[in-house]
Design a protein around this motif. Structure first.
Motif, PDB file in Angstrom:
ATOM      1  N   GLU A 120     -51.843 -11.857  56.826  1.00 21.18           N
ATOM      2  CA  GLU A 120     -50.673 -11.843  55.936  1.00 21.18           C
ATOM      3  C   GLU A 120     -49.364 -12.020  56.702  1.00 21.18           C
ATOM      4  O   GLU A 120     -48.382 -12.518  56.147  1.00 21.18           O
ATOM      5  CB  GLU A 120     -50.642 -10.547  55.122  1.00 21.18           C
ATOM      6  CG  GLU A 120     -51.745 -10.482  54.066  1.00 21.18           C
ATOM      7  CD  GLU A 120     -51.613  -9.273  53.169  1.00 21.18           C
ATOM      8  OE1 GLU A 120     -51.421  -9.444  51.957  1.00 21.18           O
ATOM      9  OE2 GLU A 120     -51.709  -8.140  53.689  1.00 21.18           O
ATOM     10  N   THR A 121     -49.351 -11.642  57.965  1.00 21.17           N
ATOM     11  CA  THR A 121     -48.139 -11.804  58.774  1.00 21.17           C
ATOM     12  C   THR A 121     -48.265 -12.931  59.797  1.00 21.17           C
ATOM     13  O   THR A 121     -47.284 -13.600  60.108  1.00 21.17           O
ATOM     14  CB  THR A 121     -47.799 -10.498  59.508  1.00 21.17           C
ATOM     15  OG1 THR A 121     -48.914 -10.110  60.328  1.00 21.17           O
ATOM     16  CG2 THR A 121     -47.495  -9.386  58.508  1.00 21.17           C
ATOM     17  N   GLN A 122     -49.478 -13.154  60.328  1.00 27.29           N
ATOM     18  CA  GLN A 122     -49.662 -14.138  61.388  1.00 27.29           C
ATOM     19  C   GLN A 122     -50.299 -15.440  60.914  1.00 27.29           C
ATOM     20  O   GLN A 122     -50.348 -16.408  61.661  1.00 27.29           O
ATOM     21  CB  GLN A 122     -50.514 -13.538  62.514  1.00 27.29           C
ATOM     22  CG  GLN A 122     -49.905 -12.304  63.159  1.00 27.29           C
ATOM     23  CD  GLN A 122     -48.534 -12.593  63.751  1.00 27.29           C
ATOM     24  OE1 GLN A 122     -48.361 -13.575  64.472  1.00 27.29           O
ATOM     25  NE2 GLN A 122     -47.556 -11.747  63.443  1.00 27.29           N
ATOM     26  N   GLY A 123     -50.798 -15.458  59.690  1.00 31.75           N
ATOM     27  CA  GLY A 123     -51.405 -16.667  59.165  1.00 31.75           C
ATOM     28  C   GLY A 123     -52.902 -16.730  59.424  1.00 31.75           C
ATOM     29  O   GLY A 123     -53.478 -15.900  60.128  1.00 31.75           O
ATOM     30  N   MET A 124     -53.534 -17.732  58.832  1.00 34.18           N
ATOM     31  CA  MET A 124     -54.981 -17.901  58.923  1.00 34.18           C
ATOM     32  C   MET A 124     -55.359 -18.855  60.057  1.00 34.18           C
ATOM     33  O   MET A 124     -54.508 -19.544  60.602  1.00 34.18           O
ATOM     34  CB  MET A 124     -55.522 -18.405  57.581  1.00 34.18           C
ATOM     35  CG  MET A 124     -55.256 -17.444  56.425  1.00 34.18           C
ATOM     36  SD  MET A 124     -55.826 -18.048  54.810  1.00 34.18           S
ATOM     37  CE  MET A 124     -54.588 -19.308  54.454  1.00 34.18           C
ATOM     38  N   ILE A 125     -56.638 -18.870  60.397  1.00 31.28           N
ATOM     39  CA  ILE A 125     -57.162 -19.782  61.413  1.00 31.28           C
ATOM     40  C   ILE A 125     -57.820 -20.949  60.689  1.00 31.28           C
ATOM     41  O   ILE A 125     -58.805 -20.766  59.971  1.00 31.28           O
ATOM     42  CB  ILE A 125     -58.169 -19.077  62.340  1.00 31.28           C
ATOM     43  CG1 ILE A 125     -57.514 -17.869  63.020  1.00 31.28           C
ATOM     44  CG2 ILE A 125     -58.708 -20.046  63.389  1.00 31.28           C
ATOM     45  CD1 ILE A 125     -58.453 -17.054  63.877  1.00 31.28           C
ATOM     46  N   VAL A 126     -57.278 -22.143  60.868  1.00 28.14           N
ATOM     47  CA  VAL A 126     -57.696 -23.315  60.098  1.00 28.14           C
ATOM     48  C   VAL A 126     -58.909 -23.981  60.747  1.00 28.14           C
ATOM     49  O   VAL A 126     -59.089 -23.934  61.973  1.00 28.14           O
ATOM     50  CB  VAL A 126     -56.521 -24.318  59.983  1.00 28.14           C
ATOM     51  CG1 VAL A 126     -56.886 -25.514  59.122  1.00 28.14           C
ATOM     52  CG2 VAL A 126     -55.288 -23.619  59.421  1.00 28.14           C
ATOM     53  N   ASP A 127     -59.748 -24.608  59.904  1.00 24.83           N
ATOM     54  CA  ASP A 127     -60.978 -25.227  60.412  1.00 24.83           C
ATOM     55  C   ASP A 127     -60.707 -26.287  61.482  1.00 24.83           C
ATOM     56  O   ASP A 127     -61.531 -26.490  62.378  1.00 24.83           O
ATOM     57  CB  ASP A 127     -61.822 -25.804  59.276  1.00 24.83           C
ATOM     58  CG  ASP A 127     -61.060 -26.786  58.390  1.00 24.83           C
ATOM     59  OD1 ASP A 127     -59.912 -27.150  58.725  1.00 24.83           O
ATOM     60  OD2 ASP A 127     -61.614 -27.193  57.342  1.00 24.83           O
ATOM     61  N   ASP A 128     -59.570 -26.974  61.419  1.00 25.45           N
ATOM     62  CA  ASP A 128     -59.235 -27.948  62.463  1.00 25.45           C
ATOM     63  C   ASP A 128     -59.159 -27.272  63.833  1.00 25.45           C
ATOM     64  O   ASP A 128     -59.641 -27.817  64.840  1.00 25.45           O
ATOM     65  CB  ASP A 128     -57.892 -28.626  62.160  1.00 25.45           C
ATOM     66  CG  ASP A 128     -57.943 -29.477  60.903  1.00 25.45           C
ATOM     67  OD1 ASP A 128     -58.969 -30.139  60.684  1.00 25.45           O
ATOM     68  OD2 ASP A 128     -56.962 -29.472  60.144  1.00 25.45           O
ATOM     69  N   GLU A 129     -58.551 -26.092  63.879  1.00 22.24           N
ATOM     70  CA  GLU A 129     -58.439 -25.375  65.148  1.00 22.24           C
ATOM     71  C   GLU A 129     -59.803 -24.853  65.609  1.00 22.24           C
ATOM     72  O   GLU A 129     -60.122 -24.914  66.806  1.00 22.24           O
ATOM     73  CB  GLU A 129     -57.463 -24.201  65.024  1.00 22.24           C
ATOM     74  CG  GLU A 129     -57.351 -23.389  66.297  1.00 22.24           C
ATOM     75  CD  GLU A 129     -56.388 -22.215  66.203  1.00 22.24           C
ATOM     76  OE1 GLU A 129     -56.366 -21.416  67.145  1.00 22.24           O
ATOM     77  OE2 GLU A 129     -55.660 -22.123  65.182  1.00 22.24           O
ATOM     78  N   ILE A 130     -60.616 -24.366  64.665  1.00 26.27           N
ATOM     79  CA  ILE A 130     -61.944 -23.881  65.023  1.00 26.27           C
ATOM     80  C   ILE A 130     -62.758 -25.013  65.627  1.00 26.27           C
ATOM     81  O   ILE A 130     -63.437 -24.850  66.647  1.00 26.27           O
ATOM     82  CB  ILE A 130     -62.645 -23.289  63.789  1.00 26.27           C
ATOM     83  CG1 ILE A 130     -61.843 -22.114  63.222  1.00 26.27           C
ATOM     84  CG2 ILE A 130     -64.067 -22.846  64.136  1.00 26.27           C
ATOM     85  CD1 ILE A 130     -62.340 -21.613  61.879  1.00 26.27           C
ATOM     86  N   ASN A 131     -62.681 -26.189  65.009  1.00 29.06           N
ATOM     87  CA  ASN A 131     -63.411 -27.355  65.510  1.00 29.06           C
ATOM     88  C   ASN A 131     -62.933 -27.736  66.914  1.00 29.06           C
ATOM     89  O   ASN A 131     -63.738 -28.000  67.808  1.00 29.06           O
ATOM     90  CB  ASN A 131     -63.240 -28.527  64.549  1.00 29.06           C
ATOM     91  CG  ASN A 131     -64.014 -29.761  64.957  1.00 29.06           C
ATOM     92  OD1 ASN A 131     -63.542 -30.574  65.752  1.00 29.06           O
ATOM     93  ND2 ASN A 131     -65.209 -29.917  64.425  1.00 29.06           N
TER      94      ASN A 131
END
Length: 367
Positions: A192-203
């Protein structure tokens, strides 16, 4: 030795190859430049450790770094056949997003890896809210660093596992590399404060670096997790009841594969579905439905091939079986699984994605 630097634009940790002075971020495409240490002026003298009458100066000891702490996790001799795992369970306690079964999922998965697949306990990095080490709390930064640790230094013969149990979500994709127009995301504890981890970054972090001879399995128990690793091939069942591979490579031509290695992902549901907790008959504890069905398939001997695994997991969730059966995991975890059952009305179907297609009916499953 690879050096970790933060992207100058989006602050994503990047691995700087030896001798390189700049690197392009795979997420935002910004170029980060690093100064050559040989061109830097010598450090200025600092406060002396000796008495005021002494003129011998010494630099202060360096402050401990999260990078240093992560690099020490699970150190094993550099030989072929190493096994390493990152297990992340987030309950989001005392928030409106609270989940009940995720930390149990993490404990069950750790036990399974150690006792069924012989992963050394020292090579398993657990990230949960119960950890006392601040670098093992599942914040966005810590999960990012754990993913880097997982793949760092991997070599032919290694087996890696990434397990996540928590919230997953979606956000609009603007690069044209998603068929449905949405990126899938993992929600860290502080999303909620730092944002989510997107699938592009995981890949970019745990898929693209995997070299030839290395195998990575991801087990993602989260909503909207079907293509969470952005792998190019998705296993579907056709009208005849047989599994076939769909090519989900981006139309833009963006590369989503590996550096020669193999990555296979089991996920809790399709991209447009939600994952559920299991209900507990004892009302004491619960687990995620996907993790439950994954472990049960292995414990009941239904996981001979990848096709067997997928069928067993889907059957378990569809039939809402009311017992967890026998096996080492059940007998020793006790309260974690005893009496567990799947609640009715689940609308989720586990998915299988991969970096390369293979025959799911003959390829044997192993971690």
């Amino acid at each position: 030795m690879l050096m970790l630097v933060d992207c100058s634009n989006c602050r994503t940790p990047l691995q700087l190859p030896p001798g390189a002075r700049s690197i392009r971020c795979a997420i935002c495409q910004a170029i980060t430049r690093v100064a050559d240490p040989r061109s830097l002026p010598p450090p200025l003298p600092t406060q002396p450790y000796a008495t005021s009458s002494s003129h011998n100066y010494a630099p202060p000891p360096p402050a401990p770094s999260p990078y240093d702490r992560l690099s020490s996790f699970g150190q094993t001799p550099p030989v072929n056949g190493r096994k390493k795992a990152v297990i992340c369970g987030i309950s989001y306690r005392r928030t409106k997003h609270e989940l009940k079964g995720c930390i149990n999922d993490a404990k069950c998965m750790k036990y399974l890896l150690i006792n069924k697949f012989k992963f050394p306990e020292s090579s398993i990095l657990m990230l949960t809210e119960e950890e006392t080490d601040p670098y093992r709390i599942p914040t966005k930064h810590n999960i990012r660093m754990a993913m880097f640790w997982l793949v760092q230094g991997c070599q032919a013969g290694d087996s890696l596992v990434f397990h996540f149990s928590g919230h997953g979500s979606q956000q609009r994709n603007y690069t044209g590399d998603e068929i449905d127009g949405f990126d899938e995301t993992l929600c860290p504890l502080d999303f909620e404060t730092q944002g989510m981890i997107v699938d592009d970054e995981i890949n970019a972090t745990i898929v693209k670096p995997i070299p030839h001879g290395v195998k990575l399995h991801a087990i993602i128990d989260a909503c909207h997790s079907g293509t969470m690793l952005d792998l190019p091939f998705l296993c579907r069942m056709d009208r005849t009841g047989r599994y076939v591979w769909e090519d989900h490579s981006p139309q833009s031509g963006m590369f989503k594969g590996t550096n020669g290695g193999e990555v296979i992902s089991f996920s809790g549901c399709d991209d447009d579905q939600s994952s559920a907790d299991t209900a507990s008959l004892s009302k004491v504890t619960s687990t995620g439905a996907m993790t439950f069905s994954f472990i049960q398939a292995i414990e009941r001997g239904h996981g001979t091939t990848y096709g067997d695994m997928l069928t067993s997991m889907r059957t378990t969730i569809r039939k809402n079986e009311s017992d967890v059966g026998g096996g080492a995991v059940t007998s020793l975890l006790g309260m974690l699984l005893t009496g567990g059952s799947l609640g009715g009305g689940l609308r989720q179907e586990p998915q299988l994605t991969a970096s390369e297609p293979f025959d799911v009916y003959t390829k044997r499953f192993s971690l």
